[in-house]
Scaffold this active site. Sequence first.
Site, PDB file in Angstrom:
ATOM      1  N   HIS A 249       3.214   7.009  -6.766  1.00 52.46           N
ATOM      2  CA  HIS A 249       2.501   8.236  -7.118  1.00 52.46           C
ATOM      3  C   HIS A 249       3.450   9.432  -7.072  1.00 52.46           C
ATOM      4  O   HIS A 249       3.405  10.322  -7.924  1.00 52.46           O
ATOM      5  CB  HIS A 249       1.337   8.429  -6.137  1.00 52.46           C
TER       6      HIS A 249
ATOM      7  N   HIS B  49       0.825  -1.209   0.000  1.00 49.33           N
ATOM      8  CA  HIS B  49       0.000   0.000   0.000  1.00 49.33           C
ATOM      9  C   HIS B  49       0.860   1.260   0.000  1.00 49.33           C
ATOM     10  O   HIS B  49       0.683   2.149  -0.836  1.00 49.33           O
ATOM     11  CB  HIS B  49      -0.914  -0.008   1.234  1.00 49.33           C
ATOM     12  N   GLU B  50       1.784   1.343   0.950  1.00 48.39           N
ATOM     13  CA  GLU B  50       2.601   2.553   1.055  1.00 48.39           C
ATOM     14  C   GLU B  50       3.480   2.743  -0.173  1.00 48.39           C
ATOM     15  O   GLU B  50       3.766   3.872  -0.576  1.00 48.39           O
ATOM     16  CB  GLU B  50       3.436   2.524   2.331  1.00 48.39           C
TER      17      GLU B  50
ATOM     18  N   HIS C  77       1.741   4.740  -2.742  1.00 44.86           N
ATOM     19  CA  HIS C  77       1.941   6.181  -2.565  1.00 44.86           C
ATOM     20  C   HIS C  77       3.295   6.609  -3.135  1.00 44.86           C
ATOM     21  O   HIS C  77       3.419   7.659  -3.774  1.00 44.86           O
ATOM     22  CB  HIS C  77       1.910   6.538  -1.079  1.00 44.86           C
TER      23      HIS C  77
END
Length: 712
Positions: free
Chosen positions: A507, A500-501, A504
């Site tokens: 992104h 998940h991280e 980020h």
Amino acid sequence: MNRPHLFIVAASLALAHAAVAAPAAPALDAANPFAQPSSLPLNYPAFDKIKNEHFLPAYAAGMAEHLREIDAIARDKAAPTFENTIVAMERAGQMLARVAAVFSNLQTANTNDVLDAVDREMSPKLAAHNDAIYLNPALFQRVKTLHAKRATLGLDAESKHLLERVYKEFVRAGANLSAADKDKLKKYNAEIASLQSDFSQRVLKKANASALIVDTRGELAGFSDAEINAAASEAEKRGLKGKYAIAIVNTSSQPPLATLTNRKTRERLMAASLNRGSRGGEFDTRQLVLRLVKLRAERAALLGYPNYAAYSQELETAKNPAAVNRLLAELAKPAVNNARKEASEIQKVINRELGEKGGFKLASWDWPLYQDKVRAAKYNFDENQLRPYFELNRVLVDGVFFAATKEYGITFKERKDLPVYDPDVRVFDVFDHDGKQLAIFLFDPYARGNKQGGAWMNEYVSQSHLLGKKPVVGNHLNIPKPPAGQPTLLTYDEVRTAFHEFGHALHGMFSDVKYPHFSGTNVPRDFVEYPSQVNEMWAIWPEVLANYAKHHQTGAPMPKELLDKVVASKKFNQGYMTTEYLAASLLDQRWHQLKPSQVPSDVLAFEAKALKDAGVDFAPVPPRYRTTYFSHSMNGGYSAGYYAYLWSEKLDADTVQWFTESGGLSRKNGDHFRKTLLSRGGSADAMDLFRQFRGRDPVIEPLLERRGLTGN
């Protein structure tokens, strides 16, 4: 985690009005690491040279430099143009950006008493400075003039979007208020900033102080020898040699509840968690909460909004509280119904195990342990069977990085020559598919007493073509560090969090925008979690899982039947997980949809009524965060915005469906996602970016199916 643009949140002391001359900048010692851009690759921070005493003078010098730049823009006698006003503001404040980025990141990941004191001192100063920029009438007049004729300026799409966004931010910050109301707004903002800082620090200190202390090994029944030794070591660090300490993490439910078989110990651990901030003493946060909520409500009313949630959500993809309330209400009843069904199954296991008379009624401190027993009965496995296959380095290199290479063609090379702020931090060069350096990535995996709870991504350097910057980003987890010589074996949830991280991080690293205003994760809060949630799908994608899920001792791959059980159990316990999340989201909304006159005097009574009114007051499933330690909501990052994870998951579930139907993990799919969405940052309307990627608006059915909420 969203990282707001410096000009919006951490901008320095600009002029209150254009007629005031900028003061001379305080001299900054040339030896101060922030005096000039870092000479390390991609302006990577010189952590080995940065000391506590460098921050305050660097802040002062950075603010003064930025003030002169803002002054020059506001005083410019030339007619306003996009270049001499909007672009000039984007270029301004680079020294301040350097110090603010490093400080804010260290103060969450590696804080100390000095940094906490700097945070307390700087929070109101930065808030006041932010006001001074947005409440500067000469500066606003230039922006307003440009906005009025924006259709005739011949701007490209990103530039036009920037002009519209900056104008809206000025208006939302109070640029149209009277002089008296501007003064009132400044006072609100300064006090809110101070209260948020105080809340955050109290929560961290209370978590550290709230460790459960036990006297005997028997009270830790269910723990492995390694876990007992770690508890003994934790107690010794606290000056309690001979005892055992279980540290408290930031969520309501505590990970050890899944393994502790001594029910009294479980009950004490849950009580220590749930009571944080509400039992008096120096770390009590109740009065802070009441004051903070009232100030936010008064500030929103001053700016013309019915409540703080309406103000906060105006620039989000949800647009307004009514849309948020509809989503949460739509899911509350089916989520609680599922949780009650799950509770009934757990109660049956308790009764079978202990007998109807010798058993007990399921409580919140029992759920994690007995849910694993239900899982074992349903799927013939428990979470502990997975951990030997989830060794940290393999998860990172052979899982997270492997998936990114397959999907986007990027590669990673660890380097040991760059300084770090903690010995456990690892640093990697990231290369694009063409072999050129794309970014630098920091990985900080372990929990520490001076590190905030949870997991997050941040940016030390943000990408911008205007400034010639490439990204330096970090991921921060809170994995318990094992004793020396022991492998770091993760739970499945920790594996999912790592993926998940890194979503980020992608992104931030793929950002390909001109203006720093729009770099990376500078997108609406209810959109920022979307790409990271999509990246979770690769954690159990067969090709990826087979590459990293290998026994830490033998190297044997995870047996297919175990993988099949993992996949089959994906909807397991979704009632619990959805309910605890919804309960926290609903609390966040109830607090921030109050008018000033509606703010109560009793935090806990209001919380209980809010949960009951929303139909999520199910005692075995407490909110993921109670109000008194709900940092997402109260320290400013996700205030009135905690719903964002679920809102983003609607987009995520729809996107996962697209990837699955389009062939899964492939460069073609990854390149499409990167080009249409990940690389664009906040340079266009978020939902327009989704439509460019998906070809249509999102639908909710994939989310309902994922969470097992269909037919409820």
